[in-house]
Scaffold this motif. Structure first.
Motif, PDB file in Angstrom:
ATOM      1  N   VAL B  81      -1.510  -5.577  -6.229  1.00 43.57           N
ATOM      2  CA  VAL B  81      -0.120  -5.923  -6.554  1.00 43.57           C
ATOM      3  C   VAL B  81       0.582  -4.818  -7.346  1.00 43.57           C
ATOM      4  N   GLY B  82       1.839  -4.603  -7.022  1.00 44.47           N
ATOM      5  CA  GLY B  82       2.719  -3.801  -7.867  1.00 44.47           C
ATOM      6  C   GLY B  82       3.742  -4.763  -8.448  1.00 44.47           C
ATOM      7  N   TYR B  83       3.931  -4.724  -9.747  1.00 36.52           N
ATOM      8  CA  TYR B  83       4.765  -5.750 -10.401  1.00 36.52           C
ATOM      9  C   TYR B  83       5.907  -5.098 -11.173  1.00 36.52           C
ATOM     10  N   LEU B  84       7.070  -5.653 -10.999  1.00 35.81           N
ATOM     11  CA  LEU B  84       8.222  -5.240 -11.796  1.00 35.81           C
ATOM     12  C   LEU B  84       8.663  -6.445 -12.619  1.00 35.81           C
ATOM     13  N   LYS B 110      -5.877   6.380  -9.063  1.00 38.45           N
ATOM     14  CA  LYS B 110      -5.752   6.440  -7.596  1.00 38.45           C
ATOM     15  C   LYS B 110      -4.282   6.584  -7.186  1.00 38.45           C
ATOM     16  N   ILE B 111      -3.553   7.356  -7.916  1.00 36.65           N
ATOM     17  CA  ILE B 111      -2.117   7.492  -7.662  1.00 36.65           C
ATOM     18  C   ILE B 111      -1.836   8.845  -6.993  1.00 36.65           C
ATOM     19  N   ASP B 112      -0.977   8.804  -5.986  1.00 36.02           N
ATOM     20  CA  ASP B 112      -0.537  10.038  -5.324  1.00 36.02           C
ATOM     21  C   ASP B 112       0.681  10.553  -6.097  1.00 36.02           C
ATOM     22  N   TRP B 113       0.491  11.626  -6.855  1.00 34.54           N
ATOM     23  CA  TRP B 113       1.552  12.099  -7.744  1.00 34.54           C
ATOM     24  C   TRP B 113       2.736  12.705  -6.990  1.00 34.54           C
ATOM     25  N   ASN B 114       2.467  13.196  -5.787  1.00 36.83           N
ATOM     26  CA  ASN B 114       3.592  13.691  -4.980  1.00 36.83           C
ATOM     27  C   ASN B 114       4.521  12.534  -4.640  1.00 36.83           C
ATOM     28  N   MET B 149       4.481   2.909  -7.102  1.00 40.39           N
ATOM     29  CA  MET B 149       3.729   4.176  -7.054  1.00 40.39           C
ATOM     30  C   MET B 149       2.303   4.062  -6.524  1.00 40.39           C
ATOM     31  N   SER B 150       1.719   2.871  -6.588  1.00 45.95           N
ATOM     32  CA  SER B 150       0.343   2.746  -6.072  1.00 45.95           C
ATOM     33  C   SER B 150       0.335   2.315  -4.610  1.00 45.95           C
ATOM     34  N   ARG B 151       1.501   2.285  -3.978  1.00 47.68           N
ATOM     35  CA  ARG B 151       1.657   1.774  -2.601  1.00 47.68           C
ATOM     36  C   ARG B 151       0.920   0.447  -2.464  1.00 47.68           C
ATOM     37  N   PRO B 152       1.350  -0.564  -3.241  1.00 41.60           N
ATOM     38  CA  PRO B 152       0.597  -1.830  -3.261  1.00 41.60           C
ATOM     39  C   PRO B 152       0.749  -2.617  -1.960  1.00 41.60           C
ATOM     40  N   LYS B 153      -0.191  -3.526  -1.749  1.00 42.12           N
ATOM     41  CA  LYS B 153      -0.120  -4.401  -0.568  1.00 42.12           C
ATOM     42  C   LYS B 153       0.939  -5.486  -0.783  1.00 42.12           C
ATOM     43  N   LEU B 154       1.122  -5.821  -2.063  1.00 41.34           N
ATOM     44  CA  LEU B 154       2.091  -6.870  -2.394  1.00 41.34           C
ATOM     45  C   LEU B 154       2.946  -6.426  -3.574  1.00 41.34           C
ATOM     46  N   LEU B 155       4.240  -6.523  -3.397  1.00 37.81           N
ATOM     47  CA  LEU B 155       5.164  -6.207  -4.486  1.00 37.81           C
ATOM     48  C   LEU B 155       5.725  -7.496  -5.049  1.00 37.81           C
TER      49      LEU B 155
END
Lengths: 287, 304
Positions: B81-84, B110-114, B149-155
């Motif tokens: 999950v990515g949470y705002l 595990k973050i893609d900084w680009n 930023m982590s390209r989550p499966k669920l936002l």
């Protein structure tokens, strides 16, 4: 866990540096004072003129000791350092988890793949390390400040009293963390913990002039704080005892943190308030 | 673990003391869709999201997020999950990039900084600034980037465009559509109808802790709900119309100009109006916002 530990230390670095500088400057000043104290004209007469009970209240039984390194450090430093650096431990303990919760930061942090256990342990380890660093830097500042003075103690003798002090600070830090998880805010937890610390210090003093209080103060943490006496010998039983209670506080705090809801503005409640509400409801039912 | 539904709740209950925030919430969010969760303040939107992350614990019902029970396995849920949050709060003394590095540490680096830099660039966010120096809008951008930023499966996003200017709002919508194209499910709460209309594949309306409607925005718009403006030749008593099934009186002026809302077939209103001297009738279909407000107007009516 390591990420939280690293983050906690980074957050506390300002406090670690600030406290260490303050305590270092104090050590520097006091070390310079030691050589001159015995030479002050009329100093012995002045000290001896103080009422015995007053001196006993501050834990001073023999004022002649003030001119010895051990007595000097005990009276002018370690005797009340548990109170002074205790403020640091109480502050860090109060804000360790609930401080971030009040700011809304925990809401975000706990949406990341970190368990509450690991978050708690990482932060607790941060508290232990930060306290240890303040102790080590304070010890170093005494070692360096004593160079060229009459404070002719060995490195180990300087180190010993910091060890029981470290244990007391951990006790205070974890106790305040535990309180903060039950009370409505970090401020209340900090005030209560700080108030109890000062009350304990005064009670220890009073117990020196009133033997009836002796049995009571045995249940308080500062009774097991050696102060400058540890320069000669550490009471390891007391040290382990303080750490054991610290471990119990930590386990209780972890238990509470795992079961607790993370509050944001308008949500959650003070457990004691809901307890009061339940009591009121029960009373109205009975009526 | 793969599940057909990214989010599934059944009879979800959450109480805060005596206050019932969720009263048996049933919700199904399919994998890969953008789901809008619409409701006014205090309806239970944030509570629902916070239950999904195990920040708070439900008092009853079942909840599955990406196939996991958040109470049983919160770390597995959060790893997907990515949470705002509704209000983005971060360490104010840290610079934006340091904050991201800390959060990246929590994800095991595990973050893609680009990708992070690309997101920041698109949202015109300066990552070298301390968070304490940022405006509300820029803090929101910091929050949006960390969620993505982590390209989550669920936002899970609680009011994603709050505080953003219209241009940035559009950019966030674009980012969400791109995330959807990559297979991400988005569940976002909002009380801004245009936002839901703009990006949601499906929408649920929550009222006092229960879902009162769940459909595609276009379905909601095409619901048999109409607004009728009637001009009478002489003053009439509009309360007589209000008593007809499926009709509610929205406004009236001197008994000559009346606005009514009609749900369902028009037969009832036509027969009711036949008893009055009508000069003109104008029928229009409401916007999503009006539908949304109609649910709450109906609720107020029930309450009173």
């Amino acid at each position: 866990m390591f990420a939280e530990f690293k983050h906690t230390l980074r957050k506390l670095r300002g406090q670690i540096i600030g406290w260490s500088i303050g305590l270092g400057l104090y050590a520097l000043m006091m070390a310079r004072l030691f050589d001159s104290i015995a030479e002050i004209e009329g100093f012995s007469e002045l000290i001896n003129s103080y009422p015995e009970d007053l001196m006993a209240m501050f834990g001073i039984n023999d004022m002649a000791l003030i001119t010895t390194p051990k007595g000097f450090l005990d009276i002018y430093y370690f005797g009340y350092m548990a109170i002074i650096i205790g403020i640091f431990a109480v502050g860090v303990g109060a804000g360790l988890l609930v401080g971030d919760e009040e700011k809304g930061i925990l809401d975000l942090v706990l949406s990341y793949p970190v368990s509450r256990v690991k978050l708690f342990l990482g932060r607790l380890l941060g508290l232990v390390t930060a306290t240890g660093m303040v102790m080590i830097l304070s010890w170093l500042s005494w070692v360096l400040s004593s160079i060229g003075t009459g404070l002719d103690l060995t490195l180990i003798e300087f180190l010993r009293p910091f060890i029981p002090l470290f244990a007391v600070l951990l006790f205070l830090g974890t106790f305040t963390t535990l309180l903060s998880l039950f009370l409505p805010s970090t401020r209340v937890a900090g005030m209560l913990s700080g108030g109890l610390l000062i009350a304990n210090f005064l009670l220890i003093g009073l117990s020196n002039i009133n033997e009836n209080l002796e049995a009571f103060v045995k249940f308080t943490p500062l009774y097991y704080y050696q102060g400058g006496d540890a320069i000669d010998n550490i009471n390891w039983e007391w040290f382990v005892g303080l750490l054991a209670v610290t471990a119990v506080f930590s386990i209780l705090a972890l238990w509470r943190f795992q079961r607790r809801e993370i509050r944001v503005g308008g949500e959650g409640s003070w457990e004691l308030s809901s307890l009061r509400l339940r009591l009121r409801l029960r009373q109205s039912k009975e009526a | 673990m793969t599940a057909r539904f990214a989010i599934k709740t059944h009879g979800l209950i959450k109480n805060y003391g005596k206050v019932q925030a969720l009263r048996g919430l049933d919700l199904e969010v399919r994998q890969g869709e953008i789901f809008g969760f619409l409701g006014p303040n205090g309806a239970g939107k944030t509570t629902t999201i916070r239950c999904m992350l195990d920040l708070i614990r439900p008092n009853g019902g079942t909840l599955r997020v990406m196939g996991y029970d958040p109470q049983e396995d919160p770390v597995s849920v959060r790893s997907l999950v990515g949470y705002l949050p509704g209000e983005v709060s971060m360490e104010s003394n840290l610079r934006v990039e340091s904050q991201y590095r800390y959060l990246s540490d929590l994800r095991g680096n595990k973050i893609d900084w680009n990708f992070v830099r690309e997101l920041a660039h698109r949202l015109e966010l300066d990552m070298t600034l301390p968070i304490k120096n940022l405006s509300k809008g820029n803090k929101q951008k910091v929050g949006v980037v960390q969620a993505l930023m982590s390209r989550p499966k669920l936002l899970l996003m609680d009011e994603p465009t709050s505080g953003l200017d219209p241009l940035m709002q559009q950019e966030v919508y674009k980012l969400l559509r791109e995330a959807k194209a990559d297979g991400t499910t988005t569940f976002f709460s909002s009380h801004i109808i245009t936002e839901v209309e703009a990006i949601a594949d499906r929408v649920a309306i929550i009222r006092k802790g229960v879902i009162v409607e769940e459909a595609e925005p276009s379905q909601l718009l095409s619901m048999e709900m109409r607004r009728i403006h009637v001009r009478f030749k002489e003053p009439v008593n509009p309360s007589l119309l209000d008593q007809v099934d499926g009709i509610s009186l929205l406004s009236q002026r001197n008994g000559l100009f009346v606005t009514l809302q009609v749900e369902g077939e028009m037969d009832g209103i036509i027969k009711a109006l036949a008893a009055f001297p009508v000069v003109d009738i104008d029928v229009d279909k409401p916007t999503l916002e009006e539908i949304f407000l109609a649910y709450y107007a109906a609720d107020d009516k029930e309450t009173s």
